[in-house]
Design a protein around this motif. Structure first.
Motif: not given
Length: 326
Positions: A1-2, A302, A315, A318, A320-321
């Motif tokens: 997560m960039r 986000s 943010h 991702d 998988d979150y």
């Protein structure tokens, strides 16, 4: 997560707010210029120039046409979101701390700080459809709480106003009569000043963050305490996911008390908790100072955080979150 790093402020961040559609993000800071950003890529939309003091808070109307900002320069201003034009200035006798549009955007609640012997106050203004008809008159002024009122937000259907501040008590007021309806229980409630309030999307419950190192989830009508999330540092900002049963807390010790340069020592991460189980799920690091502002995108995909370091970090979660199992 960039994270996307948004550098548009020279001074610490104070508040973040997404518009209802979730495509715009508004940031307030101590540097006098609220800023609008595109929420997908962090590109700057523009700045709103006109305040002469730290801007503490903002809110955006449902159709994203109006921005309301409250500042230490003793004014609250209405802006045209698209053009950045100032439409109206509400003048007060003390700094403005918090602003919130009511449902329908015809009312706004604005709080003012204690100043030069004046107590703090909660003021209700009518918002005119045409800025030319806008008046500065308050249709209701509430006084009573000791110390500064840090946040005041509308309850369901604009029937009530919920406030919290330095005296650590959450109060529910009748927005028609100004009568105090409920106060949070001394035992169950916060033990130190309340820094932030954030409502759920359906306006059934809200969360409060406090310097007593906890956040609490309350029923919006009855003021019953539902959950408590404890952490090991003062909480400056709270937000609830509109999608999952997650709450996020941000904070850190006061900037003046941070002696080490190690950002781990200052504990400057946004911490995620399970809303129901009250357990910590994880954290997002990155800021070099306490987190002062948090906001979830209305789509829940986000979130943004604003810190004492002057950065807004955006943010995008991702995949998988969304599959986190407790």
């Amino acid at each position: 997560m960039r994270p996307i790093l948004m550098k548009g402020h020279e001074r610490p961040l104070t508040f973040l707010k997404y518009n209802r559609d979730g495509d715009l993000l508004f940031s307030c800071a101590k540097d006098h210029t609220p800023t609008g950003w595109f929420a997908d890529n962090g590109e700057r939309l523009g700045t709103y120039r006109g305040h002469n003091g730290a801007v503490w808070c903002c809110d955006v109307s449902r159709d994203s046409s109006l921005l309301l900002t409250g500042s230490a320069d003793q004014t609250a201003k209405l802006w045209n979101v698209k053009t950045g034009t100032q439409l109206y200035t509400f003048n007060f006798d003390s700094p403005t701390r918090s602003v919130d549009f009511g449902v329908g955007d015809k009312l706004a609640v604005i709080t003012t700080d204690p100043f030069m012997g004046l107590p703090s106050a909660i003021q209700v203004k009518r918002i005119a459809r045409d800025p030319a008809d806008q008046s500065g008159e308050s249709i209701l002024v509430l006084k009573g709480p000791q110390g500064r009122i840090n946040r005041a937000v509308w309850g369901p259907l604009n029937k009530t106003i919920i406030s919290g501040g330095e005296d650590s008590v959450i109060r529910i007021w009748d927005s028609e009569t100004g009568k105090l309806l409920k106060e949070s229980d001394k035992e169950a409630g916060h033990k130190k000043g309340i820094t932030s309030l954030s409502k759920s999307n359906d306006a059934t419950h809200f969360i409060s963050g406090s310097l007593d190192k906890s956040a609490k989830l309350w029923d919006m009508r009855t003021l019953t305490l539902l959950k408590t999330y404890t952490t090991e540092r003062p909480v400056n900002a709270v937000a609830m996911s509109p999608l999952l049963d997650h709450v996020v807390l941000g904070g850190g010790q006061d900037a003046s008390a941070v002696t080490t340069t190690d950002h781990r020592a200052g504990k400057f991460e946004a911490k995620f908790y399970d809303k129901v189980l009250q357990e910590e799920i994880g954290g997002v690091k990155g800021h070099f100072g306490p987190i002062n502002a948090l906001a979830f995108n209305p789509d829940g995909k986000s979130f943004a955080s604003g810190g004492e370091d002057g950065y807004v970090r955006l943010h995008h979660f991702d995949p998988d979150y969304f599959n986190i199992k407790i």
